[in-house]
Write a protein that holds these residues in place. Structure first.
Motif, mmCIF file in Angstrom:
data_model
loop_
_atom_site.group_PDB
_atom_site.id
_atom_site.type_symbol
_atom_site.label_atom_id
_atom_site.label_comp_id
_atom_site.label_asym_id
_atom_site.label_seq_id
_atom_site.Cartn_x
_atom_site.Cartn_y
_atom_site.Cartn_z
ATOM 1 N N CYS A 1 0.844 -1.196 0.000
ATOM 2 C CA CYS A 1 0.000 0.000 0.000
ATOM 3 C C CYS A 1 0.880 1.248 0.000
ATOM 4 C CB CYS A 1 -0.884 -0.004 1.248
ATOM 5 S SG CYS A 1 -1.745 1.553 1.557
ATOM 6 N N GLY B 1 -0.724 0.571 4.444
ATOM 7 C CA GLY B 1 -1.798 -0.229 5.038
ATOM 8 C C GLY B 1 -3.041 0.543 5.405
ATOM 9 N N CYS B 2 -3.507 1.423 4.477
ATOM 10 C CA CYS B 2 -4.678 2.247 4.766
ATOM 11 C C CYS B 2 -5.937 1.402 4.924
ATOM 12 C CB CYS B 2 -4.881 3.281 3.659
ATOM 13 S SG CYS B 2 -5.377 2.542 2.078
ATOM 14 N N GLY B 3 -5.988 0.261 4.199
ATOM 15 C CA GLY B 3 -7.167 -0.603 4.320
ATOM 16 C C GLY B 3 -8.267 -0.290 3.323
ATOM 17 N N HIS B 4 -8.168 0.824 2.582
ATOM 18 C CA HIS B 4 -9.262 1.126 1.649
ATOM 19 C C HIS B 4 -8.832 1.459 0.218
ATOM 20 C CE1 HIS B 4 -8.247 5.211 2.797
ATOM 21 N NE2 HIS B 4 -8.446 4.868 4.044
ATOM 22 N N CYS B 5 -7.520 1.506 -0.052
ATOM 23 C CA CYS B 5 -7.124 1.767 -1.439
ATOM 24 C C CYS B 5 -7.282 0.497 -2.278
ATOM 25 C CB CYS B 5 -5.680 2.267 -1.498
ATOM 26 S SG CYS B 5 -4.457 0.996 -1.134
ATOM 27 N N CYS C 1 -4.845 -2.340 -1.226
ATOM 28 C CA CYS C 1 -5.243 -3.002 0.022
ATOM 29 C C CYS C 1 -6.400 -3.969 -0.232
ATOM 30 C CB CYS C 1 -5.644 -1.970 1.077
ATOM 31 S SG CYS C 1 -4.230 -1.193 1.885
HETATM 32 ZN ZN ZN Z 1 -3.964 0.973 1.144
#
Ligand code: ZN
Length: 384
Positions: free
Chosen positions: A63, A67-71, A74
């Protein structure tokens, strides 16, 4: 949200991985620092989230935001569709040398996204010895952009030569309240149901969810906990042993049959099955290979299901010991408190019974015939 949201009760591990992902980003930017570690070993008891942690780390490494979790990146990693992440999940009891050599070759290719090429190896402890040697070579001299994430129950499950070249990530058994929290928050389960399931599952997040949502799973567990009361003589003990083994087989079948049928249908189609269900020439070998793999997987699932039942049984005697010693510790099986207090017996006898269960688990792991091992255990449980 971040990629670490599904990790339950693993604060220190999350901090470790965040720091490592930051170091990885620096290494990519050419800022050096400590550079990148190319081999990681994720260990922890079953259900603690080894592969979840490894997957989150893979997402964080790829990422742009660590590690944003929403791109998009990810999402792809977490859903298992990222081109630079290969997940290896040994289907059967072991992972062979030929498969490993092919994997090592694939792992050496350059990442398409320009960051890292990651191999996430679940159950790396199931590599055969030769396979482990093939893997060792790859880990000793890793291509600059390749990262290996190995998962195993404990460091001792891997040969020392591999273990010593990996950085360790050690997950712990998450506390029951953390597991209950996630069932409530993520799965919308009623708090009381979640609390009971989390306690019963003893830190196994997936099992807690199944116990909270699957009536059959709850019933199977209740049957196991009913075994001690049924050990009134040699005959009943043999019957109880047989029912434990049968129940585990039924559970494994239930979980496996659907998967097998789907896989077989997909492969037949891919190999060019005709409208009348005829297979083209020369495809029998591939179908046979799949069948063998499925058989091996079913064996593994049966063994896992039986082991879970034995752990449930152990939780009963563990609770009994707590009651006998008057230790002010919370019971795993709170709903059986009254029954446990009426059982009687000595702590010594209970300890012997716990030992018998642990010995049975070891024998099963060593491939002793399940029925024989469980019968011997039932006899030892009867006499204490
Ligand atoms: Zn991400």
């Amino acid at each position: 949200m971040t990629v670490y949201d599904d990790l339950v009760g693993q604060g220190p591990v999350i901090e470790q991985l965040q720091a490592a992902a930051a170091a990885g980003a620096k290494a990519l930017a050419g800022e050096g620092g400590g550079g990148m570690t190319h081999a990681w070993l994720f260990t922890g008891p079953p259900g603690s989230g080894r592969s979840t942690a490894a997957r989150a780390f893979a997402a964080a490494l790829l990422c742009p935001d660590q590690g944003c979790g929403h791109c998009a990146s990810c999402h792809q990693v977490l859903s298992g569709t990222h081109a630079d992440v290969e997940v290896v999940r040994p289907a059967g009891l072991s992972y062979g040398v030929r498969e490993t050599r092919e994997l090592v070759l694939r792992a050496a290719s350059s990442p398409t996204g320009g960051r890292w090429r990651i191999v996430l190896f679940e159950d790396a402890d199931r590599s055969t010895e030769q396979a482990a040697n093939a893997l060792l070579k790859a880990i000793e001299e890793p291509p600059t952009r390749t990262v290996w994430l190995l998962c195993a129950p404990s460091p001792d499950d891997l040969v020392v030569t591999i273990r010593s070249r990996c950085r360790l990530v050690t997950l712990r058994t998450p506390p029951a309240h953390a597991v209950a929290d996630v069932l409530v928050r993520r799965d919308g389960i009623d708090p009381d149901v979640a609390a009971a399931a989390a306690r019963a599952a003893q830190g196994h997040v997936g099992r807690a969810k199944r116990l909270a949502t699957d009536e059959q799973a709850r019933q199977r567990r209740a049957d196991v906990l009913g075994v001690p009361a049924r050990l009134s003589g040699v005959g009943p003990a043999v019957v109880a042993a047989e029912s434990l083994v049968k129940a585990a087989e039924a559970e494994a079948k239930e979980l496996g049959v659907e998967k097998d049928a789907e896989e077989t249908a997909a492969l037949r189609q891919a190999l060019g099955e005709s409208a009348k269900g005829r297979m083209p020439r020369g495809t029998a070998g591939a179908l046979k290979e799949l069948e063998d793999r499925q058989k091996s997987r079913t064996t593994r699932m049966k063994r896992d299901a039986l082991d879970r039942a034995l752990l449930d049984l152990a939780s009963y005697y563990r609770d009994l010991l707590v009651v006998q010693l008057g230790a002010g510790v919370e019971l795993v099986n709170v709903d059986r408190g009254r029954e446990l207090r009426s059982v009687g017996g000595t702590p010594e006898a209970t300890l012997h019974r716990l030992e018998a269960i642990m010995e049975c688990r070891e024998r099963l792991e060593a491939n002793v015939n399940p029925l024989l091992a469980v019968e011997a255990m039932a006899m030892a449980l009867r006499t204490g």
